[in-house]
Structure formats: structure tokens, C-alpha cells
Design a protein around this motif. Structure first.
Motif, PDB file in Angstrom:
ATOM      1  N   ALA A  21     -11.984  15.997   7.442  1.00 19.33           N
ATOM      2  CA  ALA A  21     -12.820  15.238   6.683  1.00 19.33           C
ATOM      3  C   ALA A  21     -11.941  15.511   5.462  1.00 19.33           C
ATOM      4  O   ALA A  21     -11.871  16.373   4.714  1.00 19.33           O
ATOM      5  CB  ALA A  21     -14.090  14.951   6.672  1.00 19.33           C
ATOM      6  N   ASN A  22     -11.735  14.158   4.514  1.00 25.09           N
ATOM      7  CA  ASN A  22     -10.941  14.934   3.588  1.00 25.09           C
ATOM      8  C   ASN A  22     -12.151  13.626   2.484  1.00 25.09           C
ATOM      9  O   ASN A  22     -11.266  12.301   2.452  1.00 25.09           O
ATOM     10  CB  ASN A  22      -9.366  14.616   3.313  1.00 25.09           C
ATOM     11  N   VAL A  23     -12.685  13.875   1.908  1.00 27.33           N
ATOM     12  CA  VAL A  23     -13.985  12.960   0.559  1.00 27.33           C
ATOM     13  C   VAL A  23     -14.052  13.875  -0.529  1.00 27.33           C
ATOM     14  O   VAL A  23     -13.923  15.065  -0.328  1.00 27.33           O
ATOM     15  CB  VAL A  23     -15.005  12.657   1.950  1.00 27.33           C
ATOM     16  N   PHE A  24     -14.954  13.011  -0.935  1.00 31.69           N
ATOM     17  CA  PHE A  24     -15.205  13.897  -2.069  1.00 31.69           C
ATOM     18  C   PHE A  24     -16.150  14.656  -2.142  1.00 31.69           C
ATOM     19  O   PHE A  24     -17.194  14.216  -1.667  1.00 31.69           O
ATOM     20  CB  PHE A  24     -15.435  12.186  -3.116  1.00 31.69           C
TER      21      PHE A  24
ATOM     22  N   SER B 223     -19.272   6.001  -1.268  1.00 27.28           N
ATOM     23  CA  SER B 223     -18.481   5.191  -2.659  1.00 27.28           C
ATOM     24  C   SER B 223     -18.996   6.523  -3.433  1.00 27.28           C
ATOM     25  O   SER B 223     -20.006   6.456  -4.398  1.00 27.28           O
ATOM     26  CB  SER B 223     -18.170   3.994  -2.866  1.00 27.28           C
ATOM     27  N   ALA B 224     -18.299   7.198  -4.478  1.00 27.63           N
ATOM     28  CA  ALA B 224     -18.172   7.871  -5.582  1.00 27.63           C
ATOM     29  C   ALA B 224     -18.665   7.179  -6.707  1.00 27.63           C
ATOM     30  O   ALA B 224     -18.558   7.842  -7.596  1.00 27.63           O
ATOM     31  CB  ALA B 224     -16.900   9.339  -5.598  1.00 27.63           C
ATOM     32  N   MET B 225     -17.666   5.777  -6.327  1.00 26.71           N
ATOM     33  CA  MET B 225     -17.888   5.455  -7.644  1.00 26.71           C
ATOM     34  C   MET B 225     -19.346   4.538  -7.785  1.00 26.71           C
ATOM     35  O   MET B 225     -20.281   4.279  -8.969  1.00 26.71           O
ATOM     36  CB  MET B 225     -16.502   4.083  -7.862  1.00 26.71           C
ATOM     37  N   ASP B 226     -19.837   3.994  -6.857  1.00 27.08           N
ATOM     38  CA  ASP B 226     -20.904   3.074  -6.639  1.00 27.08           C
ATOM     39  C   ASP B 226     -21.978   3.154  -5.816  1.00 27.08           C
ATOM     40  O   ASP B 226     -23.008   2.553  -5.859  1.00 27.08           O
ATOM     41  CB  ASP B 226     -20.478   1.718  -7.206  1.00 27.08           C
ATOM     42  N   GLY B 227     -21.977   4.300  -4.700  1.00 23.69           N
ATOM     43  CA  GLY B 227     -22.133   4.372  -3.666  1.00 23.69           C
ATOM     44  C   GLY B 227     -22.491   3.875  -2.884  1.00 23.69           C
ATOM     45  O   GLY B 227     -22.914   3.546  -1.069  1.00 23.69           O
TER      46      GLY B 227
ATOM     47  N   ALA C 152     -17.576  11.029  -9.122  1.00 17.12           N
ATOM     48  CA  ALA C 152     -19.229  10.878  -9.024  1.00 17.12           C
ATOM     49  C   ALA C 152     -19.915  11.369  -7.767  1.00 17.12           C
ATOM     50  O   ALA C 152     -18.924  11.059  -7.279  1.00 17.12           O
ATOM     51  CB  ALA C 152     -19.869   9.830  -9.984  1.00 17.12           C
ATOM     52  N   LEU C 153     -20.449  12.515  -7.886  1.00 19.30           N
ATOM     53  CA  LEU C 153     -21.106  13.319  -7.663  1.00 19.30           C
ATOM     54  C   LEU C 153     -22.481  11.800  -7.108  1.00 19.30           C
ATOM     55  O   LEU C 153     -23.025  11.874  -7.546  1.00 19.30           O
ATOM     56  CB  LEU C 153     -21.393  14.437  -7.184  1.00 19.30           C
ATOM     57  N   ILE C 154     -22.485  11.494  -5.113  1.00 16.51           N
ATOM     58  CA  ILE C 154     -23.698  11.169  -5.050  1.00 16.51           C
ATOM     59  C   ILE C 154     -25.153  12.140  -4.050  1.00 16.51           C
ATOM     60  O   ILE C 154     -24.425  12.939  -3.627  1.00 16.51           O
ATOM     61  CB  ILE C 154     -22.814  10.181  -3.755  1.00 16.51           C
TER      62      ILE C 154
END
Length: 312
Positions: free
Chosen positions: A234-237, A292-296, A6-8
Motif C-alpha cells: 500500500a501507498n497511503v497517507f 481520506s486525509a482531508m475529510d475521512g 491530517a491523520l485520521i
């Protein structure tokens, strides 16, 4: 690679930045930023080494008379996502042979406060490795190292020492890639692990040895200017992460999102200018981290001691 769940939202990022104070938030506390031993370069020395866009031998600012400042790349420990290569500064007598000076700085290993850093700063280059020769032509550096360079350590260590040399030499705009020699012979199979080297090696060959958010400038323990310019990859979502700057008391001086040029499985570049206000020069902490893309929740956290100065 982290799953793109998910996008934060920007609003959630703002909540995270407000809630995560240095002493109580999910980011955890800020440790003592001041190195506890004499560094190899005077405390707070600015990152004066040539930027990729600068002419070779022309630093971003003038170092002290009679000296040159170069960068060497070591390994900064940490959890998965935050461990990997880190730049440090080396001050040498003034020289036009800046690439050779940088290599000698690398071969000397971590120095001063780097030896007491937490997380640890280490080198995969075996002790006793000597620089036998170095030449640069057509964007390729050919580096000749003594036999010790390929001795022992396993495949991860072997790749790691190759990465350290490549990053150290490609700090200069005249060097795009590196050819390795050992005792005068060009290496095609490296070390006892049999690592095949098919030709000149570039930074892109060693992305696995970088943290998710790699701050290349400022170097670890360098002055950051005011306002500060922070650059790296950087390599992040969704190419989005965060940077927070703390002063010596742990008070947040800056906090906000940063966008790299690409992400979600590809490594993009970034550059951000950070304003801050301090009354006197002091050590601070530059923190690069990801929500985190999962829960921030905070992840991929990496701290750099930096020297803060009042605005000119």
C-alpha cells in the motif's frame, strides 16, 4: 499522490466503520460477489500458489491431485487510486514448469467469470502473443515472446503488458526480475513508443500500475481460509488504511484498520489475519479502502470476490 493534510484518528475510523453499512453508508453497496460464469479454476479454489517465502514449487497447500495452481496478473478497472493490476488463479495439469504454466495462463487472457467482472478485468497483452522460451538463472527470468507482444496499443498499454509479465513471473521466489526478448532478441527499446529497457525489470519498476492498496493474496475469486490471511502493498497517507469483509448477505464480518510498513509516498507491505464466522461456504466480498486525509470520506475502494468457509 494524495496530500497529507491530517491523520485520521482511530476513533474516527471506528465511526466510519460503524456508519458505513453495505446498503446505506459512504462505502456504498456490496454487489453480487458470486461470479456469474464458470471460472477458470473451480469456484472458491484456494490461493495455493507459492508465497514469496515458500520454496519454489511448494504451494501453501496441496492442490487437487494431478493439477497445479498458478497466478496470472491482469488489469482491474476502477476510479483513480483503485484501478491497476490484480492476481487471478489458473489451474493446469500438474507440472514442475510452474513459471511456464503461469505465462501460458497470462497469454490466454481473462477467462470465465473474469470476462463478466464489474469493474472489468482486461489484459494489455496483445491477442496472439506466443511464449517462445523461458529460462531462470540467478534470480532472473528471461522470457522470449513472439512479435505480437510489442505491437500497438500506445505507451500505457506497452508498460502495462510489461508489468503483467513481470508480476506473473516474480510470483515465484526464485525470480526477482525479468529480461525480455522478442523473437530471440533481447529487448533494449520496446515497441513503437520507444520504451527504453536498461536491464532486468522488477516489480518496483511498475508501482504506477498498482492501486493505492494492492491486495496480492488472496487472488481475485480465491478462497481465503478461516481465519483469512490478507497480504499486499500500500501507498497511503501515514501507511494506514482499512479492510472490511462482507458475507453473501452483505453483513459485515470484519472491519478494521491496517498498517503498512511505510506510506505517504512510499509503498510498504502489509499482512493481516481476519477472523470471521459463517455457517456454510459462500461467496463474500473483501474490500480494501482508505479514509481520506482531508475529510475521512471513503476512497481508493477495491472489492475482491472471495470464497468464505466455516472455521475448521
Amino acid at each position: 499522490m494524495k496530500r497529507p493534510l491530517a491523520l485520521i484518528p482511530v476513533a474516527l475510523i471506528a465511526v466510519l466503520l460503524g456508519a458505513c453499512t453495505p446498503s446505506t453508508g459512504g462505502l456504498g453497496s456490496v454487489g453480487s460477489a458470486a461470479p456469474s460464469a464458470d471460472p477458470s479454476v473451480a469456484p472458491g479454489s484456494p490461493d495455493l500458489t507459492p508465497a514469496p517465502s515458500s520454496p519454489v514449487g511448494t504451494p501453501d497447500a496441496s492442490p487437487a491431485t494431478g493439477t497445479s495452481v498458478v497466478r496470472a496478473y491482469f488489469h482491474l478497472a476502477g476510479p483513480q487510486g483503485s484501478e491497476g493490476l490484480v492476481a487471478v488463479l489458473r489451474q493446469t495439469p500438474e507440472t514442475q514448469a510452474v513459471a511456464r504454466a503461469a505465462m501460458n495462463g497470462l497469454l490466454a487472457g481473462p477467462q470465465g467469470s473474469e470476462l463478466e467482472a464489474s469493474p472489468a478485468i482486461t489484459s494489455a497483452v496483445p491477442a496472439g502473443t506466443r511464449l517462445l522460451g523461458l529460462s531462470i538463472a540467478n534470480g532472473i527470468a528471461t522470457v522470449d515472446l513472439s512479435r505480437e507482444f510489442e505491437a500497438g496499443g500506445g505507451s500505457r498499454s506497452a508498460f502495462g503488458r510489461l508489468a503483467q509479465v513481470v508480476f506473473t513471473l516474480t510470483q515465484f521466489p526464485t525470480v526477482r526480475s525479468v529480461v525480455f526478448q522478442v523473437e530471440g532478441e533481447t529487448v533494449t527499446v520496446f515497441g513503437s513508443e520507444g520504451i527504453v529497457i536498461g536491464g532486468p525489470m522488477a516489480r518496483a519498476d511498475f508501482e504506477d500500475f498498482l492501486p493505492a492498496i494492492f491486495v496480492d493474496r488472496p487472488a481475485w475469486g480465491a478462497a481465503i481460509g478461516n481465519p483469512a490471511t490478507v497480504t499486499g502493498t500500500a501507498n497511503v497517507f501515514e501507511a494506514q488504511f482499512l479492510i472490511t469483509l462482507f458475507d453473501a448477505s452483505g453483513r459485515e464480518q470484519f472491519g478494521g484498520p491496517v498498517m503498512a510498513t511505510s506510506g505517504s509516498g512510499t509503498r510498504g507491505t502489509f499482512e493481516i489475519t481476519i477472523p470471521y464466522t459463517v455457517d456454510q461456504a459462500q461467496w463474500g466480498t473483501l474490500r480494501a479502502w482508505n479514509a481520506s486525509a482531508m475529510d475521512g470520506s471513503p476512497e481508493d475502494i477495491r472489492d475482491y470476490p472471495v470464497w468464505l468457509t466455516p472455521a475448521g
